[in-house]
Design a protein around this motif. Structure first.
Motif, PDB file in Angstrom:
ATOM      1  N   THR A  53       0.821  -1.213   0.000  1.00  0.00           N
ATOM      2  CA  THR A  53       0.000   0.000   0.000  1.00  0.00           C
ATOM      3  C   THR A  53       0.852   1.259   0.000  1.00  0.00           C
ATOM      4  OG1 THR A  53      -1.855  -1.128   1.074  1.00  0.00           O
ATOM      5  CG2 THR A  53      -1.758   1.261   1.297  1.00  0.00           C
ATOM      6  N   THR A  84      -5.632  -1.651   4.432  1.00  0.00           N
ATOM      7  CA  THR A  84      -4.591  -2.647   4.154  1.00  0.00           C
ATOM      8  C   THR A  84      -3.196  -2.034   4.308  1.00  0.00           C
ATOM      9  OG1 THR A  84      -4.770  -2.136   1.780  1.00  0.00           O
ATOM     10  CG2 THR A  84      -6.033  -4.029   2.607  1.00  0.00           C
ATOM     11  N   GLU A 142      -5.080   1.126  -1.387  1.00  0.00           N
ATOM     12  CA  GLU A 142      -5.375  -0.234  -0.920  1.00  0.00           C
ATOM     13  C   GLU A 142      -4.644  -1.281  -1.750  1.00  0.00           C
ATOM     14  OE1 GLU A 142      -7.083  -0.529   1.742  1.00  0.00           O
ATOM     15  OE2 GLU A 142      -8.564   1.078   1.813  1.00  0.00           O
ATOM     16  N   LEU A 144      -5.973  -4.644  -1.678  1.00  0.00           N
ATOM     17  CA  LEU A 144      -6.983  -5.594  -1.225  1.00  0.00           C
ATOM     18  C   LEU A 144      -6.713  -7.013  -1.694  1.00  0.00           C
ATOM     19  CD1 LEU A 144     -10.114  -3.341  -1.706  1.00  0.00           C
ATOM     20  CD2 LEU A 144      -9.325  -4.263   0.470  1.00  0.00           C
ATOM     21  N   VAL A 147      -5.584  -9.425   0.924  1.00  0.00           N
ATOM     22  CA  VAL A 147      -6.506  -9.939   1.953  1.00  0.00           C
ATOM     23  C   VAL A 147      -7.750 -10.544   1.314  1.00  0.00           C
ATOM     24  CG1 VAL A 147      -5.697  -8.394   3.771  1.00  0.00           C
ATOM     25  CG2 VAL A 147      -7.545  -7.638   2.259  1.00  0.00           C
ATOM     26  N   CYS A 194     -12.816  -7.686   7.976  1.00  0.00           N
ATOM     27  CA  CYS A 194     -11.580  -8.440   7.754  1.00  0.00           C
ATOM     28  C   CYS A 194     -10.985  -8.648   9.143  1.00  0.00           C
ATOM     29  CB  CYS A 194     -10.629  -7.683   6.838  1.00  0.00           C
ATOM     30  SG  CYS A 194      -9.115  -8.593   6.444  1.00  0.00           S
TER      31      CYS A 194
END
Length: 326
Positions: A53, A84, A142, A144, A147, A194
């Motif tokens: 990130t 994140t 981000e 993402l 994750v 998350c």
């Protein structure tokens, strides 16, 4: 003399790797047609294994500098919105402060998920109008993909990586910010989460620790009922009539969702700026990516009125009604 805040530059960055809908046909039971019909997403960008990130944030700022030839040596605050971050600590903003060599700049990350960028803009406006700061970088970024559970067909098709950055500065006579709202419905947080340290929320055991989990139906229902009210409230606070709104910039979660929100709010869907078609859902980065896309396409003009509405995990929301001053 009263202080105001003005947006003076913007930039963006997305990773080079493209993951299109056909790629998902090899991973989970889905199809390009199914994904496009239900989400509006065609492809998304995926960060490299060693790209994080903070890297995306920094490159978005470099793009901002290239676009507007601005001096960042006197930036006195960095606000990075992300869910994140590279580390729990230090913050992504601290990494950016070091990379830019800004010895006298404050630095903080905020996590309001998909509402993060508008939260960051509104915080920057408050810091500048209070006289505490003069020049602030606001970033939404981000990764993402790091994750995302690529065996979960309901979520893996949605998310992508990217970053967008705005420069917000002190001004005496040309403010960008007209009105804003903040809010949260934390009781519905279980619809989008998350988990990491805890695997329990409100007494319920959470699934799939370390990955994004979303109850799409629950989030959709909340958004289409809540966002039109947020739009109405923000326009009323800003004393702007709906017909005087040039652009609606919602969080790019799902094209069908945005169409429903626009219809319920009596906003022509042609006024809705989205980035998800080729970038997917990038959470806090969707709004600056949408604006960057519209700027490069020469859609947004100086003095246009834009209504930015972020909403998502938390469940949080934040809006910012602005006058485009670049």
């Amino acid at each position: 003399m009263k202080s105001y805040a003005k947006i003076t530059a913007q930039g963006a960055y997305v990773p080079s790797k493209i993951m299109n809908n056909q790629d998902f046909e090899q991973i989970v039971e889905t199809s390009d047609e199914w994904i496009q019909q239900r989400t509006g997403i065609i492809e998304r960008r995926i960060a490299a294994e060693d790209e994080y990130t903070s890297d995306l944030s920094y490159k978005a700022i470099l793009n901002l500098q290239d676009n507007y030839n601005v001096d960042l040596s006197d930036v006195d605050m960095i606000i990075n919105a992300t869910l994140t971050p590279d580390f729990k600590t230090p913050s992504v903003a601290s990494y950016i402060q070091a990379q830019l060599g800004l010895e006298h700049s404050g630095a903080l990350d905020i996590n309001a998920a998909c509402a993060g960028f508008t939260y960051g803009l509104n915080i920057a406006n408050g810091l500048i109008t209070s006289g505490q700061n003069k020049k602030i970088l606001v970033i939404g970024s981000e990764t993402l993909s790091k994750v995302t559970d690529y065996t979960d067909r309901n979520t893996c098709i949605l998310f992508g990586d990217g970053a967008g950055a705005f420069l917000v500065e002190y001004t005496e006579d040309e403010p960008s910010f007209i009105a804003s709202t903040f809010g949260s419905d934390g009781a519905k947080g279980k619809h989008l989460y998350c988990s990491e340290l805890s695997t329990e929320m409100f007494g319920e055991q959470l699934e799939n620790p370390g990955h994004v989990v979303q109850n799409g139906r629950g989030v959709y229902k909340w958004a289409v009922s809540s966002v039109p009210k947020i739009i109405e409230e923000t326009l009323h606070k800003g004393q702007i009539q709906l017909e005087d709104l040039d652009w609606f910039v919602p969080h790019s979660a799902n094209a069908r969702m945005i169409e429903s929100i626009s219809e319920r709010s009596n906003i022509n869907n042609d006024k809705a700026l989205m980035s998800l078609g080729y970038y997917g859902n990038t959470s806090s980065a969707t709004i600056p990516l949408s604006i960057n896309k519209a700027v490069t396409e020469n859609k947004i003009k100086k003095d246009d009125h834009l209504l930015l509405v972020g909403f998502g995990g938390g469940l949080t929301y934040s809006s910012s009604l602005i006058k485009w001053t670049i």
